[in-house]
Design a protein around this motif. Structure first.
Motif, PDB file in Angstrom:
ATOM      1  N   ALA A  14      -0.531  -5.782  14.189  1.00 24.11           N
ATOM      2  CA  ALA A  14      -0.443  -5.837  13.212  1.00 24.11           C
ATOM      3  C   ALA A  14      -0.280  -4.364  12.701  1.00 24.11           C
ATOM      4  N   ASN A  15      -0.318  -2.989  13.848  1.00 23.70           N
ATOM      5  CA  ASN A  15      -0.394  -1.796  13.519  1.00 23.70           C
ATOM      6  C   ASN A  15       1.527  -1.458  13.872  1.00 23.70           C
ATOM      7  N   ILE A  16       2.299  -1.376  14.739  1.00 22.72           N
ATOM      8  CA  ILE A  16       2.919  -1.575  15.271  1.00 22.72           C
ATOM      9  C   ILE A  16       4.299  -2.430  14.360  1.00 22.72           C
ATOM     10  N   ALA A  17       4.112  -3.169  14.296  1.00 21.93           N
ATOM     11  CA  ALA A  17       5.358  -4.608  13.613  1.00 21.93           C
ATOM     12  C   ALA A  17       5.036  -3.910  11.925  1.00 21.93           C
ATOM     13  N   GLY A  18       4.165  -3.117  11.929  1.00 17.39           N
ATOM     14  CA  GLY A  18       4.547  -2.338  10.418  1.00 17.39           C
ATOM     15  C   GLY A  18       3.070  -3.641   9.202  1.00 17.39           C
ATOM     16  N   CYS A  19       2.718  -4.320   9.271  1.00 12.17           N
ATOM     17  CA  CYS A  19       1.674  -4.666   8.143  1.00 12.17           C
ATOM     18  C   CYS A  19       1.227  -3.757   7.990  1.00 12.17           C
ATOM     19  N   THR A  20       0.230  -3.225   8.089  1.00 14.63           N
ATOM     20  CA  THR A  20      -0.744  -2.139   8.207  1.00 14.63           C
ATOM     21  C   THR A  20      -0.167  -0.840   6.994  1.00 14.63           C
ATOM     22  N   HIS A  21       1.177  -0.394   7.364  1.00  9.66           N
ATOM     23  CA  HIS A  21       2.037   0.365   6.597  1.00  9.66           C
ATOM     24  C   HIS A  21       2.587   0.484   5.238  1.00  9.66           C
ATOM     25  N   CYS A  22       2.277  -1.229   5.007  1.00  7.97           N
ATOM     26  CA  CYS A  22       3.421  -1.606   3.644  1.00  7.97           C
ATOM     27  C   CYS A  22       2.054  -2.506   3.717  1.00  7.97           C
ATOM     28  N   LEU A  53      -5.481  -4.031   4.884  1.00 11.77           N
ATOM     29  CA  LEU A  53      -3.896  -4.982   4.662  1.00 11.77           C
ATOM     30  C   LEU A  53      -4.479  -4.983   3.063  1.00 11.77           C
ATOM     31  N   LYS A  54      -5.353  -4.586   2.436  1.00  6.64           N
ATOM     32  CA  LYS A  54      -5.187  -4.949   1.442  1.00  6.64           C
ATOM     33  C   LYS A  54      -4.276  -5.170  -0.129  1.00  6.64           C
ATOM     34  N   GLY A  55      -3.194  -4.603   0.401  1.00  3.11           N
ATOM     35  CA  GLY A  55      -1.895  -4.917  -0.724  1.00  3.11           C
ATOM     36  C   GLY A  55      -1.711  -3.756  -1.566  1.00  3.11           C
ATOM     37  N   GLY A  56      -1.220  -3.458  -2.111  1.00  4.37           N
ATOM     38  CA  GLY A  56      -0.978  -3.463  -3.317  1.00  4.37           C
ATOM     39  C   GLY A  56       0.041  -1.932  -3.266  1.00  4.37           C
ATOM     40  N   LEU A  57       0.662  -1.426  -2.541  1.00  3.46           N
ATOM     41  CA  LEU A  57       1.622  -0.625  -2.148  1.00  3.46           C
ATOM     42  C   LEU A  57       2.927  -0.800  -2.747  1.00  3.46           C
ATOM     43  N   GLN A  58       3.511  -0.188  -3.906  1.00  4.10           N
ATOM     44  CA  GLN A  58       4.376  -0.142  -4.408  1.00  4.10           C
ATOM     45  C   GLN A  58       5.499   0.978  -2.777  1.00  4.10           C
ATOM     46  N   ALA A 111      12.398   0.261  -3.380  1.00  5.37           N
ATOM     47  CA  ALA A 111      13.182   1.282  -4.709  1.00  5.37           C
ATOM     48  C   ALA A 111      12.554   0.679  -5.514  1.00  5.37           C
ATOM     49  N   PRO A 112      12.766   0.979  -6.855  1.00  3.82           N
ATOM     50  CA  PRO A 112      11.798  -0.428  -7.819  1.00  3.82           C
ATOM     51  C   PRO A 112      12.020  -1.250  -7.644  1.00  3.82           C
ATOM     52  N   GLY A 113      11.298  -1.811  -8.043  1.00  9.44           N
ATOM     53  CA  GLY A 113      11.734  -2.972  -8.197  1.00  9.44           C
ATOM     54  C   GLY A 113      10.748  -4.066  -7.690  1.00  9.44           C
ATOM     55  N   THR A 114      11.118  -3.099  -6.565  1.00  9.80           N
ATOM     56  CA  THR A 114      11.158  -3.857  -5.397  1.00  9.80           C
ATOM     57  C   THR A 114       8.718  -4.443  -5.655  1.00  9.80           C
ATOM     58  N   PRO A 115       8.735  -5.736  -5.178  1.00 10.96           N
ATOM     59  CA  PRO A 115       7.073  -6.253  -5.485  1.00 10.96           C
ATOM     60  C   PRO A 115       6.102  -5.389  -4.928  1.00 10.96           C
ATOM     61  N   PRO A 116       4.769  -5.288  -5.369  1.00 10.26           N
ATOM     62  CA  PRO A 116       3.859  -4.109  -4.146  1.00 10.26           C
ATOM     63  C   PRO A 116       3.466  -5.131  -3.192  1.00 10.26           C
ATOM     64  N   SER A 117       3.007  -4.624  -2.321  1.00 10.00           N
ATOM     65  CA  SER A 117       2.541  -5.386  -0.800  1.00 10.00           C
ATOM     66  C   SER A 117       1.300  -6.984  -1.458  1.00 10.00           C
ATOM     67  N   THR A 118       1.417  -7.230  -0.816  1.00 11.54           N
ATOM     68  CA  THR A 118       0.214  -8.243  -1.404  1.00 11.54           C
ATOM     69  C   THR A 118      -1.622  -8.664  -0.697  1.00 11.54           C
ATOM     70  N   ASP A 119      -2.501  -8.641  -0.791  1.00  6.46           N
ATOM     71  CA  ASP A 119      -3.323  -8.369  -0.087  1.00  6.46           C
ATOM     72  C   ASP A 119      -3.321  -9.557   0.266  1.00  6.46           C
ATOM     73  N   LEU A 120      -3.285  -9.420   2.250  1.00  6.72           N
ATOM     74  CA  LEU A 120      -3.475 -10.111   2.639  1.00  6.72           C
ATOM     75  C   LEU A 120      -4.824 -10.607   2.972  1.00  6.72           C
ATOM     76  N   THR A 121      -6.257 -10.152   2.258  1.00  3.94           N
ATOM     77  CA  THR A 121      -7.755 -10.141   3.226  1.00  3.94           C
ATOM     78  C   THR A 121      -7.808 -11.558   2.377  1.00  3.94           C
ATOM     79  N   SER A 122      -9.115 -11.697   2.017  1.00 10.63           N
ATOM     80  CA  SER A 122      -9.831 -13.157   2.068  1.00 10.63           C
ATOM     81  C   SER A 122      -9.761 -13.172   0.228  1.00 10.63           C
ATOM     82  N   THR A 123      -9.442 -11.741  -0.498  1.00  7.36           N
ATOM     83  CA  THR A 123      -9.760 -11.394  -1.942  1.00  7.36           C
ATOM     84  C   THR A 123      -8.413 -11.989  -2.578  1.00  7.36           C
ATOM     85  N   GLY A 124      -7.599 -12.344  -1.409  1.00 12.15           N
ATOM     86  CA  GLY A 124      -5.769 -12.275  -2.124  1.00 12.15           C
ATOM     87  C   GLY A 124      -5.171 -13.781  -2.073  1.00 12.15           C
TER      88      GLY A 124
END
Ligand code: HEC
Length: 147
Positions: free
Chosen positions: A60-68, A73-78, A81-94
């Motif tokens: 998850a670290n080397i493949a970049g999951c935690t980066h984006c 892994l709670k997501g919400g990072l944009q 480029a503008p218009g790209t959706p924010p990353s999704t929450d991959l945890t139990s609350t997503g």
């Protein structure tokens, strides 16, 4: 690299042109990356490949999951480029809290959610097609074990 025979030849001296000097003056670390490496840092222990939560965390670290998707892994990072959706929450609350492993693999490697909608290609699922089932499974186990 070690599988290739050594080459015996003289390399030309390094020259830096005007553009290079300008970039170097603005940000030395950009070019001389070795200068900003913490040489005292202890390298991480080697992780044994396999279907384990530990290996899933490593992937998850080397493949970049935690980066984006963020370190937790709670997501919400944009990040795109503008218009790209924010990353999704991959945890139990997503949205993937109820997904099976097969559905997770289909999303991560096929770019399609269980309900059939496509995932934005900024999420590099096209690259993840080449992961093995055990690798995807280890990441799945890691996500489920953490949250
Ligand atoms: C370059 C950034 C980036 C990386 C790296 C990345 N993701 Fe994503 N991911 C995203 C974005 C952005 C979305 C939301 C896409 C959308 O809404 O269409 C997403 C969506 C997802 C989804 C779909 C969830 C849903 O219902 O929307 C899953 C599952 C997922 N990522 C898992 C992973 C895993 C596992 C990894 C690592 C192997 C990973 N991602 C790496 C950016 C990234």
């Amino acid at each position: 690299m070690r599988s290739k025979p050594p080459v015996d030849k003289a390399h030309p001296d390094l020259t830096i042109g005007p553009d290079g000097h300008a970039v170097l003056a603005a940000n030395p670390g950009l070019i001389i990356a070795a200068a900003i490496i913490d040489h005292q840092r202890v390298p991480p222990a080697r992780v044994t490949p396999g279907r384990t939560v530990e290996y899933g965390m490593y992937l998850a670290n080397i493949a970049g999951c935690t980066h984006c998707h963020g370190p937790s892994l709670k997501g919400g990072l944009q990040l795109g480029a503008p218009g790209t959706p924010p990353s999704t929450d991959l945890t139990s609350t997503g949205p993937m809290a109820q997904w099976t492993e097969a559905q997770f693999a289909m999303a991560v490697q096929g770019g399609v959610r269980p309900e059939g909608t496509g995932i934005n290609p900024f999420m590099p699922w096209k690259d993840y097609r080449f992961m093995t089932a055990d690798e995807v499974g280890a990441i799945f186990d890691y996500i489920r074990a953490q949250h």
